[in-house]
Design a protein around this motif. Structure first.
Motif, PDB file in Angstrom:
ATOM      1  N   ASN A  57       0.837  -1.154   0.076  1.00  0.00           N
ATOM      2  CA  ASN A  57      -0.060  -0.131   0.028  1.00  0.00           C
ATOM      3  C   ASN A  57       0.883   1.142  -0.188  1.00  0.00           C
ATOM      4  O   ASN A  57       0.824   2.226  -0.754  1.00  0.00           O
ATOM      5  N   PRO A  58       1.625   1.460   0.700  1.00  0.00           N
ATOM      6  CA  PRO A  58       2.599   2.577   0.915  1.00  0.00           C
ATOM      7  C   PRO A  58       3.242   2.899  -0.454  1.00  0.00           C
ATOM      8  O   PRO A  58       3.722   3.825  -0.960  1.00  0.00           O
ATOM      9  N   VAL A  59       4.077   1.863  -0.861  1.00  0.00           N
ATOM     10  CA  VAL A  59       4.568   1.724  -2.229  1.00  0.00           C
ATOM     11  C   VAL A  59       3.800   2.222  -3.397  1.00  0.00           C
ATOM     12  O   VAL A  59       4.217   3.150  -4.181  1.00  0.00           O
ATOM     13  N   PHE A  60       2.393   1.785  -3.341  1.00  0.00           N
ATOM     14  CA  PHE A  60       1.686   2.083  -4.412  1.00  0.00           C
ATOM     15  C   PHE A  60       1.200   3.626  -4.232  1.00  0.00           C
ATOM     16  O   PHE A  60       1.237   4.303  -5.332  1.00  0.00           O
ATOM     17  N   VAL A  61       0.927   3.979  -3.061  1.00  0.00           N
ATOM     18  CA  VAL A  61       0.673   5.468  -2.672  1.00  0.00           C
ATOM     19  C   VAL A  61       1.842   6.451  -3.176  1.00  0.00           C
ATOM     20  O   VAL A  61       1.435   7.645  -3.804  1.00  0.00           O
ATOM     21  N   ARG A  62       2.962   5.946  -3.082  1.00  0.00           N
ATOM     22  CA  ARG A  62       4.212   6.967  -3.181  1.00  0.00           C
ATOM     23  C   ARG A  62       4.284   6.995  -4.756  1.00  0.00           C
ATOM     24  O   ARG A  62       4.835   7.908  -5.112  1.00  0.00           O
ATOM     25  N   ALA A  63       3.930   5.977  -5.495  1.00  0.00           N
ATOM     26  CA  ALA A  63       4.289   5.694  -7.019  1.00  0.00           C
ATOM     27  C   ALA A  63       3.211   6.716  -7.740  1.00  0.00           C
ATOM     28  O   ALA A  63       3.315   6.905  -8.992  1.00  0.00           O
ATOM     29  N   VAL A  64       1.788   6.937  -7.088  1.00  0.00           N
ATOM     30  CA  VAL A  64       0.920   7.857  -7.861  1.00  0.00           C
ATOM     31  C   VAL A  64       1.154   9.276  -7.497  1.00  0.00           C
ATOM     32  O   VAL A  64       1.548   9.675  -6.370  1.00  0.00           O
ATOM     33  N   ASP A  65       0.899   9.893  -8.506  1.00  0.00           N
ATOM     34  CA  ASP A  65       1.006  11.526  -8.194  1.00  0.00           C
ATOM     35  C   ASP A  65      -0.058  12.009  -7.128  1.00  0.00           C
ATOM     36  O   ASP A  65      -1.310  11.537  -6.991  1.00  0.00           O
ATOM     37  N   PRO A  66       0.456  12.922  -6.151  1.00  0.00           N
ATOM     38  CA  PRO A  66      -0.463  13.306  -5.096  1.00  0.00           C
ATOM     39  C   PRO A  66      -1.760  13.750  -5.468  1.00  0.00           C
ATOM     40  O   PRO A  66      -2.800  13.468  -4.655  1.00  0.00           O
ATOM     41  N   ALA A  67      -2.204  14.271  -6.753  1.00  0.00           N
ATOM     42  CA  ALA A  67      -3.263  14.940  -7.113  1.00  0.00           C
ATOM     43  C   ALA A  67      -4.354  13.655  -7.277  1.00  0.00           C
ATOM     44  O   ALA A  67      -5.518  13.845  -7.364  1.00  0.00           O
ATOM     45  N   TYR A  68      -3.797  12.380  -7.660  1.00  0.00           N
ATOM     46  CA  TYR A  68      -4.910  11.326  -8.146  1.00  0.00           C
ATOM     47  C   TYR A  68      -4.698  10.214  -7.092  1.00  0.00           C
ATOM     48  O   TYR A  68      -5.076   9.087  -7.391  1.00  0.00           O
ATOM     49  N   ARG A  69      -4.011  10.374  -5.898  1.00  0.00           N
ATOM     50  CA  ARG A  69      -3.932   9.251  -4.980  1.00  0.00           C
ATOM     51  C   ARG A  69      -5.220   8.679  -4.595  1.00  0.00           C
ATOM     52  O   ARG A  69      -5.364   7.415  -4.403  1.00  0.00           O
ATOM     53  N   GLY A  70      -6.003   9.689  -4.088  1.00  0.00           N
ATOM     54  CA  GLY A  70      -7.533   9.100  -3.829  1.00  0.00           C
ATOM     55  C   GLY A  70      -8.175   8.523  -4.751  1.00  0.00           C
ATOM     56  O   GLY A  70      -8.823   7.212  -4.437  1.00  0.00           O
TER      57      GLY A  70
END
Length: 89
Positions: free
Chosen positions: A18-31
């Protein structure tokens, strides 16, 4: 109890993933990305449960459990070989 323990240990990957996935995604699109990921997981699990029920009704529970176990082992082996080959490069 041993099977439940083993499944619990095997599901620990999500704590790391989960944290690896979250860090790989642009902050604007994380949700949005997490929503799509969770929806995909729920869809896959629901589809597997329905399919297992249909298989069990047709072929019996023992054959269904064997088929799902063999399929899971094959997919895991394939994923392991793929990761191993990519690391050798």
């Amino acid at each position: 109890m041993a099977v439940f323990f083993a499944v619990g240990l095997a599901s620990v990957y999500s704590t790391i993933l989960n944290p690896v996935f979250v860090r790989a995604v642009d902050p604007a699109y994380r949700g949005r990305a997490m929503g799509v990921a969770v929806a995909g997981i729920n869809l896959a699990q629901g589809t597997a449960a329905v399919t297992a029920g249909l298989f069990a009704r047709t072929f019996g529970a023992a054959h269904t459990v064997g088929l799902y176990g063999a399929t899971g082992a094959a997919v895991t082996l394939l994923a392991g070989v793929t990761v191993w080959r990519r690391r050798e490069r």
